[in-house]
Design a protein around this motif. Sequence first.
Motif, mmCIF file in Angstrom:
data_model
loop_
_atom_site.group_PDB
_atom_site.id
_atom_site.type_symbol
_atom_site.label_atom_id
_atom_site.label_comp_id
_atom_site.label_asym_id
_atom_site.label_seq_id
_atom_site.Cartn_x
_atom_site.Cartn_y
_atom_site.Cartn_z
ATOM 1 N N THR A 211 0.958 -0.934 0.376
ATOM 2 C CA THR A 211 0.386 0.170 0.047
ATOM 3 C C THR A 211 0.733 1.137 0.100
ATOM 4 O OG1 THR A 211 -1.462 -1.243 1.367
ATOM 5 C CG2 THR A 211 -1.740 1.696 1.294
ATOM 6 N N VAL A 213 1.624 5.163 0.618
ATOM 7 C CA VAL A 213 0.719 6.377 0.562
ATOM 8 C C VAL A 213 0.901 7.015 -0.872
ATOM 9 C CG1 VAL A 213 0.987 8.790 2.126
ATOM 10 C CG2 VAL A 213 1.187 7.059 3.074
ATOM 11 N N GLU A 227 -3.479 6.447 1.257
ATOM 12 C CA GLU A 227 -3.994 5.070 1.617
ATOM 13 C C GLU A 227 -3.714 4.664 -0.119
ATOM 14 O OE1 GLU A 227 -2.501 3.220 4.745
ATOM 15 O OE2 GLU A 227 -1.919 5.047 5.608
ATOM 16 N N SER A 280 3.287 2.657 2.719
ATOM 17 C CA SER A 280 2.723 2.512 3.905
ATOM 18 C C SER A 280 3.338 2.155 4.819
ATOM 19 C CB SER A 280 1.388 2.066 4.252
ATOM 20 O OG SER A 280 0.875 2.332 5.424
#
Length: 281
Positions: A211, A213, A227, A280
């Motif tokens: 994931t 950001v 995200e 993330s």
Amino acid sequence: MTNKQLVLQTDFGLGDGAVSAMYGVAKTISKDLFIADLTHEITPYNIWEASYRLYQTINYWPSGTVFVSVVDPGVGSTRKSVCALTKTGHYIITPDNGTLSHVARFFGLKEVRQINENTERLSHSAESHTFHGRDVYAYNGARLASQQIELSDLGTPLPVDQIETLELLEPQVADQTITGMIDILDIRFGSLWTNIPLEALKQLDISRGDTLVTTISHQGKEVYRNEIPFVRSFADVALNEPLIYINSLVKVGIALNQASFSQVHHIGTGNDWQVTLHKSR
């Protein structure tokens, strides 16, 4: 050059006879020409889009293909008309207004000639100063593609490093963060195509399933932050959900599944639009 192929790009649209007139001029020069359309839906006057669409396309055509690109807000002014030979062996006839920027950066230019607009033009068109797409570019593109002339016949050489270029920002990797820009839209579907290559993700050990950001800024002001999963295809997320994927140019794309990211979030393209990515935590 053995290919008799001419590819046209404009911001004219197909609502009137402008593109058809260009076809007609080219076919009058040589009935044997194969003529194709890259696109005629460039946003009016948007030189950046014209530059990118050439970069997106030319390398999939055979060496020797002649491209004519007419996005020309300065038509009739002192801006130059040029024909460029790329290091990939393709020819591009276009205004010298930045349209060659992406091709020059990513493929390289071998030679550029300034076209003499007074002598190298359609007969009996000298009093027309607003349709160089027909009178200068399609005319000379057809002559070059049909091998009636050589590049050297078109005009005087220009130093390759003196053509007009747009500023193309390089993606940067630092402090576990990738920074790039939004190059263009996947127009019909509204996805964002960035200039961030897959290699930049690999450099930070980012792989599918992670994931990221994702922050998008316009002129330094943050306009979007979320995200987003990095996935293989659109089907890997639910309808209307965001995703990060690798597009057909092997660069990072940002999208919504079956919705337009650019419309929903009011995102544009070019140097003013910056995107940053990091894992993330």
